[in-house]
Design a protein around this motif. Structure first.
Motif, PDB file in Angstrom:
ATOM      1  N   THR A 195     -24.245  30.007   2.074  1.00 43.92           N
ATOM      2  CA  THR A 195     -24.726  30.829   3.007  1.00 43.92           C
ATOM      3  C   THR A 195     -25.408  31.075   4.333  1.00 43.92           C
ATOM      4  O   THR A 195     -25.528  31.688   4.845  1.00 43.92           O
ATOM      5  CB  THR A 195     -26.024  31.241   2.089  1.00 43.92           C
ATOM      6  OG1 THR A 195     -26.480  31.036   1.629  1.00 43.92           O
ATOM      7  CG2 THR A 195     -25.446  31.500   0.076  1.00 43.92           C
ATOM      8  N   GLY A 196     -25.765  29.536   4.675  1.00 42.06           N
ATOM      9  CA  GLY A 196     -26.255  29.662   6.123  1.00 42.06           C
ATOM     10  C   GLY A 196     -24.977  28.827   6.524  1.00 42.06           C
ATOM     11  O   GLY A 196     -24.147  28.800   6.810  1.00 42.06           O
ATOM     12  N   GLN A 197     -25.491  29.496   8.262  1.00 40.95           N
ATOM     13  CA  GLN A 197     -23.833  30.049   8.800  1.00 40.95           C
ATOM     14  C   GLN A 197     -23.296  28.656   9.508  1.00 40.95           C
ATOM     15  O   GLN A 197     -22.257  28.452   9.090  1.00 40.95           O
ATOM     16  CB  GLN A 197     -25.099  30.682  10.565  1.00 40.95           C
ATOM     17  CG  GLN A 197     -23.409  30.844  11.078  1.00 40.95           C
ATOM     18  CD  GLN A 197     -23.690  31.692  12.777  1.00 40.95           C
ATOM     19  OE1 GLN A 197     -24.906  32.129  12.694  1.00 40.95           O
ATOM     20  NE2 GLN A 197     -22.965  31.526  13.420  1.00 40.95           N
ATOM     21  N   GLU A 198     -23.933  27.669  10.014  1.00 43.08           N
ATOM     22  CA  GLU A 198     -23.476  25.818  10.548  1.00 43.08           C
ATOM     23  C   GLU A 198     -22.558  25.528   8.977  1.00 43.08           C
ATOM     24  O   GLU A 198     -21.116  24.551   9.200  1.00 43.08           O
ATOM     25  CB  GLU A 198     -24.117  25.584  11.028  1.00 43.08           C
ATOM     26  CG  GLU A 198     -24.646  26.156  12.728  1.00 43.08           C
ATOM     27  CD  GLU A 198     -26.479  26.497  12.008  1.00 43.08           C
ATOM     28  OE1 GLU A 198     -26.532  27.163  13.010  1.00 43.08           O
ATOM     29  OE2 GLU A 198     -26.031  27.525  11.256  1.00 43.08           O
ATOM     30  N   TRP A 199     -23.275  25.384   7.882  1.00 44.55           N
ATOM     31  CA  TRP A 199     -22.516  25.091   6.710  1.00 44.55           C
ATOM     32  C   TRP A 199     -21.507  26.116   6.376  1.00 44.55           C
ATOM     33  O   TRP A 199     -20.544  25.504   5.619  1.00 44.55           O
ATOM     34  CB  TRP A 199     -23.839  25.022   5.567  1.00 44.55           C
ATOM     35  CG  TRP A 199     -24.509  24.037   6.682  1.00 44.55           C
ATOM     36  CD1 TRP A 199     -25.913  25.009   6.829  1.00 44.55           C
ATOM     37  CD2 TRP A 199     -24.936  22.747   6.820  1.00 44.55           C
ATOM     38  NE1 TRP A 199     -26.866  23.469   7.426  1.00 44.55           N
ATOM     39  CE2 TRP A 199     -26.173  22.021   7.297  1.00 44.55           C
ATOM     40  CE3 TRP A 199     -23.868  21.757   5.997  1.00 44.55           C
ATOM     41  CZ2 TRP A 199     -26.641  21.275   7.577  1.00 44.55           C
ATOM     42  CZ3 TRP A 199     -24.129  19.874   6.328  1.00 44.55           C
ATOM     43  CH2 TRP A 199     -25.774  19.963   7.388  1.00 44.55           C
ATOM     44  N   ARG A 200     -22.092  27.425   6.312  1.00 42.92           N
ATOM     45  CA  ARG A 200     -20.823  28.834   4.948  1.00 42.92           C
ATOM     46  C   ARG A 200     -19.929  27.853   6.019  1.00 42.92           C
ATOM     47  O   ARG A 200     -18.334  28.084   5.407  1.00 42.92           O
ATOM     48  CB  ARG A 200     -21.347  29.598   5.287  1.00 42.92           C
ATOM     49  CG  ARG A 200     -20.891  30.648   4.816  1.00 42.92           C
ATOM     50  CD  ARG A 200     -21.233  31.924   4.873  1.00 42.92           C
ATOM     51  NE  ARG A 200     -19.737  33.058   4.817  1.00 42.92           N
ATOM     52  CZ  ARG A 200     -19.598  33.267   3.242  1.00 42.92           C
ATOM     53  NH1 ARG A 200     -20.087  32.864   2.115  1.00 42.92           N
ATOM     54  NH2 ARG A 200     -18.827  34.862   3.171  1.00 42.92           N
TER      55      ARG A 200
END
Length: 352
Positions: free
Chosen positions: A151-156
């Motif tokens: 759910t983290g921006q860079e990973w999602r």
């Protein structure tokens, strides 16, 4: 007048950029068009993709209960370095940390608690409180890692499917994502293992921020998944059309094999020279990356993470082999068709 001309030039520039054709799409389109031209038929329409999409953030987020420590008690912990860490977390910037920095803090916090438990007097009443907090925080690590990764921006954004094929010459983001997810797989495995979880170093924890920085401008994985799924559909469509019209391609002794020779020439010029190397590159990079994604996902699931059905379907398709199987089957079927045609027409393998 000058302002109008400048505005018109800017509009034209963005129009050209926006309409720039994907070179890989153009290559595949040309391959299909040349084959169907020789067969004397119209190219079959490439079907729209029907593949699992990435679930919404709110469906993926795992609940984590906040664990607090009194300010007075925290101040008493200044002698072992924990107070400063807590103060930074409670600062204005600390309260708006993204999920990667939050996990980074949680890992440093646990490491610092270990240090405090070793240096504080065993009779200190904080010992029991710290042990309880340490145990609770450790129990929450799988959820914290899950929330960051999915759910983290860079990973999602890596998992969100792209809408165009990766360019044939440069697959930007592959090296960075491979390193990042290899690191996350190792980190998660270490933290789930009772014998290795205490060997995590500060430098190793700091690598989390490094990898976040490396991938934040890419959407490589989503483009890779899309490219493989799209190539699978295109190859299946072309192969089916070739098989459908195969009997119209004349081969044999004392028969004009010009049509079959033209088909063979297109196969070598486009498929062997350009499309096959592209497919091999997709396959190789996906094979390198997929085990890290699957192991990371599986390790977290084994630690009482309960993903929604949509995520389980997504993981089964992209992480656990369904996409790969369909991709390999499509390319195998396509090559098998050409092998059968070459055998029927008694063509030697290789450029003529």
């Amino acid at each position: 007048m000058m302002k109008k001309l400048l505005l018109l030039a800017i509009i034209c520039l963005f129009s050209v950029i926006g309409c720039k054709e994907n070179t890989t799409d153009a290559l595949l389109d040309t391959y299909q068009q040349r084959l169907t031209n020789i067969l004397g038929v119209e190219p079959d329409t490439i079907p729209s993709l029907d593949i699992p999409s990435y679930p919404r953030t709110h469906a993926l987020k795992q609940p984590i209960t906040d664990i607090t420590i009194g300010l007075l008690s925290a101040y008493e912990l200044r002698q072992c370095g924990l107070f400063q860490l807590i103060a930074e977390r409670n600062s204005v910037l600390g309260k708006v940390q993204d999920k990667t920095r939050r996990l980074h803090y949680e890992l440093l916090f646990l490491k610092q608690i270990e240090h405090c438990l070793n240096v504080l007097n065993s009779t200190d009443p904080l010992q029991l409180q710290l042990k309880n907090i340490y145990h609770q925080k450790q129990q929450q690590l799988p959820q914290a890692i899950w929330n960051m990764v999915f759910t983290g921006q860079e990973w999602r954004q890596q998992f969100t499917l792209g809408h165009q094929l990766l360019p044939s010459q440069q697959f930007g983001g592959y090296i960075e994502n491979l390193a990042a997810f290899e690191y996350l797989e190792t980190l998660t495995t270490m933290l789930s293992n009772q014998t290795t979880k205490h060997s995590l170093t500060t430098n190793n924890i700091d690598q989390l921020l490094h990898h976040q920085q490396q991938i934040h401008n890419t959407q490589y994985i989503g483009l890779l998944f899309y490219s493989i799924a799209r190539i699978t559909t295109i190859m299946n469509t072309i192969t089916t059309q070739l098989i459908t019209h195969d009997q119209a391609v004349m081969c044999g002794k004392n028969i004009n094999q010009q049509q079959a020779q033209y088909l063979r020439n297109v196969f070598y010029k486009y498929y062997i020279n350009d499309i096959q190397p592209y497919i091999s590159k997709l396959h190789s990079q996906y094979q390198q990356l997929r085990p890290h994604l699957d192991n990371l996902y599986t390790t977290l699931i084994q630690q009482h993470i309960h993903p929604p059905i949509a995520m389980a379907l997504y993981a089964r398709y992209y992480f656990q082999g369904e996409l790969l199987y369909q991709f390999q089957q499509a390319t195998h079927d396509h090559v098998r068709y050409w092998q059968r045609l070459f055998k029927r027409c008694q063509f030697k393998v290789g450029h003529q």
